[in-house]
Design a protein around this motif. Structure first.
Motif, PDB file in Angstrom:
ATOM      1  N   LEU A 106      43.681  38.595  48.450  1.00  0.00           N
ATOM      2  CA  LEU A 106      42.811  39.246  49.429  1.00  0.00           C
ATOM      3  C   LEU A 106      41.816  40.194  48.756  1.00  0.00           C
ATOM      4  N   ILE A 107      41.712  40.131  47.449  1.00  0.00           N
ATOM      5  CA  ILE A 107      40.808  41.030  46.724  1.00  0.00           C
ATOM      6  C   ILE A 107      39.367  40.750  47.120  1.00  0.00           C
ATOM      7  N   SER A 108      38.624  41.808  47.409  1.00  0.00           N
ATOM      8  CA  SER A 108      37.225  41.663  47.773  1.00  0.00           C
ATOM      9  C   SER A 108      36.343  42.091  46.609  1.00  0.00           C
ATOM     10  N   PRO A 109      35.404  41.256  46.194  1.00  0.00           N
ATOM     11  CA  PRO A 109      34.498  41.672  45.111  1.00  0.00           C
ATOM     12  C   PRO A 109      33.629  42.862  45.503  1.00  0.00           C
ATOM     13  N   LYS A 110      33.441  43.071  46.795  1.00  0.00           N
ATOM     14  CA  LYS A 110      32.652  44.219  47.243  1.00  0.00           C
ATOM     15  C   LYS A 110      33.425  45.524  47.100  1.00  0.00           C
ATOM     16  N   ALA A 111      34.755  45.420  47.154  1.00  0.00           N
ATOM     17  CA  ALA A 111      35.568  46.625  47.088  1.00  0.00           C
ATOM     18  C   ALA A 111      35.905  47.022  45.662  1.00  0.00           C
ATOM     19  N   CYS A 112      35.610  46.147  44.703  1.00  0.00           N
ATOM     20  CA  CYS A 112      35.904  46.466  43.306  1.00  0.00           C
ATOM     21  C   CYS A 112      34.943  47.548  42.826  1.00  0.00           C
ATOM     22  N   SER A 113      35.492  48.650  42.419  1.00  0.00           N
ATOM     23  CA  SER A 113      34.652  49.773  42.001  1.00  0.00           C
ATOM     24  C   SER A 113      34.609  49.864  40.497  1.00  0.00           C
ATOM     25  N   ARG A 114      33.584  50.499  40.009  1.00  0.00           N
ATOM     26  CA  ARG A 114      33.429  50.712  38.593  1.00  0.00           C
ATOM     27  C   ARG A 114      34.225  51.943  38.193  1.00  0.00           C
ATOM     28  N   ASN A 115      35.218  51.727  37.309  1.00  0.00           N
ATOM     29  CA  ASN A 115      36.097  52.825  36.920  1.00  0.00           C
ATOM     30  C   ASN A 115      35.815  53.357  35.531  1.00  0.00           C
ATOM     31  N   GLU A 116      34.762  52.893  34.885  1.00  0.00           N
ATOM     32  CA  GLU A 116      34.494  53.323  33.522  1.00  0.00           C
ATOM     33  C   GLU A 116      33.561  54.536  33.524  1.00  0.00           C
ATOM     34  N   SER A 159      43.872  47.488  31.837  1.00  0.00           N
ATOM     35  CA  SER A 159      43.956  48.892  31.434  1.00  0.00           C
ATOM     36  C   SER A 159      42.912  49.752  32.136  1.00  0.00           C
ATOM     37  N   LYS A 160      41.744  49.171  32.425  1.00  0.00           N
ATOM     38  CA  LYS A 160      40.675  49.930  33.074  1.00  0.00           C
ATOM     39  C   LYS A 160      40.452  49.509  34.522  1.00  0.00           C
ATOM     40  N   ASP A 161      41.179  48.469  34.957  1.00  0.00           N
ATOM     41  CA  ASP A 161      41.102  47.986  36.336  1.00  0.00           C
ATOM     42  C   ASP A 161      39.661  47.677  36.740  1.00  0.00           C
ATOM     43  N   VAL A 162      38.970  46.894  35.908  1.00  0.00           N
ATOM     44  CA  VAL A 162      37.592  46.502  36.192  1.00  0.00           C
ATOM     45  C   VAL A 162      37.411  45.018  35.913  1.00  0.00           C
ATOM     46  N   TYR A 163      36.487  44.415  36.652  1.00  0.00           N
ATOM     47  CA  TYR A 163      36.088  43.030  36.444  1.00  0.00           C
ATOM     48  C   TYR A 163      34.703  43.021  35.787  1.00  0.00           C
ATOM     49  N   LYS A 164      34.525  42.120  34.847  1.00  0.00           N
ATOM     50  CA  LYS A 164      33.252  42.073  34.137  1.00  0.00           C
ATOM     51  C   LYS A 164      32.779  40.641  33.974  1.00  0.00           C
ATOM     52  N   VAL A 165      31.458  40.493  33.969  1.00  0.00           N
ATOM     53  CA  VAL A 165      30.818  39.211  33.674  1.00  0.00           C
ATOM     54  C   VAL A 165      30.034  39.385  32.377  1.00  0.00           C
ATOM     55  N   LEU A 166      30.268  38.487  31.438  1.00  0.00           N
ATOM     56  CA  LEU A 166      29.569  38.508  30.163  1.00  0.00           C
ATOM     57  C   LEU A 166      28.505  37.423  30.143  1.00  0.00           C
ATOM     58  N   ARG A 167      27.344  37.743  29.576  1.00  0.00           N
ATOM     59  CA  ARG A 167      26.267  36.759  29.453  1.00  0.00           C
ATOM     60  C   ARG A 167      25.680  36.852  28.041  1.00  0.00           C
TER      61      ARG A 167
END
Length: 366
Positions: A356-366, A156-164
């Motif tokens: 082909l998704i690049s973690p560098k290209a993932c932008s913060r959309n929140e 829904s927000k098109d973001v990747y997150k890491v939880l710790r």
């Protein structure tokens, strides 16, 4: 006819069906191909196609001590497509653990000299993003445990997150006064955010099971029975998920993913296993007992059983407690060892899809 003569949608549809290794090589053909294969729209279309075929063609990443290997297992041929590839990591990590994978990105945890390093990495393209280091400040003198980790994606927000989540208690207090530090990193940002505490004690020290936009663990609260706790990657809320109505007891439980559904592996003390699958997410009545294994175990211990995918004939590729791979036929209730020549003994196996998704290209959309 050149690529320019084809309508964009047709060309996208054709290329999205080509193997990820070929697509990666095609980026070197010319500038126009590189630009097309780097286009976010095409990358999303290729992701959709890869997700559809992931169950039948999983990419395996094998953690063999200080080395990682990549294997593409072709279910249709019941063999691997190429020789195992030893991955030359473009970053340095010690004591590597696989936190999880999502949409072709793999999250790795490294630990050395009481410092935790987290890297999000695409094993196909070799692109990676090392997450910022954060010194952990606790009140008073504390005793910290290994972190609970999770990696997921919010559609829904098109973001990747890491939880710790790190549990600790102040010296002089009892273990029951254990507190937690919960932090989230959104890929594309430059920091970790603290989001308070979790009122549960998660039992699994490393990886959350990612299904339906949420991470899942078993946890306890005070002296109450354990429960399934989820963390929604989108709204960052912890919730409880109902468990099956077992009808019996005396077993160990573990959460995994099977066929895209949340599944629970129940290992009994007499070495029987029952695997439950939640067909309708969040609905207790939708839990079904997918299959049971009751024969004496001859290929290893069931304690850390992990399903990796289905074969064309209906067999299930399983990882055992020591990294050994086996195939199980639930119809005939038979096991067979699955060996990959050229790969040393592994301690951990993960499955991911090729994108082909690049973690560098993932932008913060929140």
């Amino acid at each position: 006819m050149s690529m320019r003569d084809l309508p964009y949608d047709i060309f996208t549809n054709i290329l999205s069906r080509i193997s990820i290794k070929s697509l990666f090589r095609f980026r070197c053909v010319c500038i126009s191909w590189r630009d097309f294969l780097s286009d976010p729209h095409f990358i999303k279309q290729q992701l959709i196609r890869s997700t559809e075929t992931n169950i039948s063609n999983p990419n395996l990443i094998l953690n063999c001590g200080s080395n990682l290997y990549h294997v593409l297992y072709s279910i249709h041929n019941d063999t691997w497509d190429d020789e195992p590839v030893k991955l030359d990591l473009p970053f340095k990590l010690s004591n590597i653990g696989i936190v999880g994978s999502c949409n072709g990105l793999v999250c790795l945890l490294g630990y050395s000299n009481r410092v935790y390093d987290v890297v999000v990495w695409n094993p196909i393209t070799r692109d990676y993003k090392k997450l910022p280091y954060t010194s952990l400040q606790f009140p008073g003198r504390t005793v910290s445990r290994f972190p609970v980790m999770g990696f997921g994606y919010s559609p829904s927000k098109d973001v990747y997150k890491v939880l710790r989540v790190i549990y600790f208690h102040v010296d002089g207090r009892t273990a029951s006064s254990c507190r937690s530090l919960v932090q989230v990193h959104t890929l594309g940002s430059d920091s970790w955010r603290r989001i308070g505490e979790i009122p549960f004690e998660i039992r699994d020290w490393l990886s959350g099971t990612f299904v339906n936009g949420a991470l899942h663990w078993f946890a306890i609260r005070s002296s109450r029975p354990d429960t399934i706790v989820s963390f929604d990657v989108g709204d960052e809320k912890f919730r409880k998920i109902p468990q099956p109505l077992f009808g019996d007891d005396g077993f160990l439980k573990k959460l995994e993913v099977l066929g895209g559904f949340l599944c629970m592996i129940c290992t009994y003390y007499d070495n029987r296993v029952k695997i439950w699958v939640m067909k309708d997410y969040g609905v207790r009545e939708s839990w079904i007992k997918h299959f049971s294994i009751s024969q004496p175990m001859v290929v290893g211990n069931f304690k850390h059983l992990k399903p990796l995918g289905f074969t064309k004939s209906g067999e299930i590729l399983l990882e055992m407690h020591d990294g050994k791979l086996v195939l199980y036929d639930p119809e005939r209730k038979l096991f067979s060892n699955f060996r990959i020549p050229g790969v040393p003994v592994c301690s951990e196996v993960g499955a991911f899809i090729g994108t082909l998704i690049s973690p560098k290209a993932c932008s913060r959309n929140e």
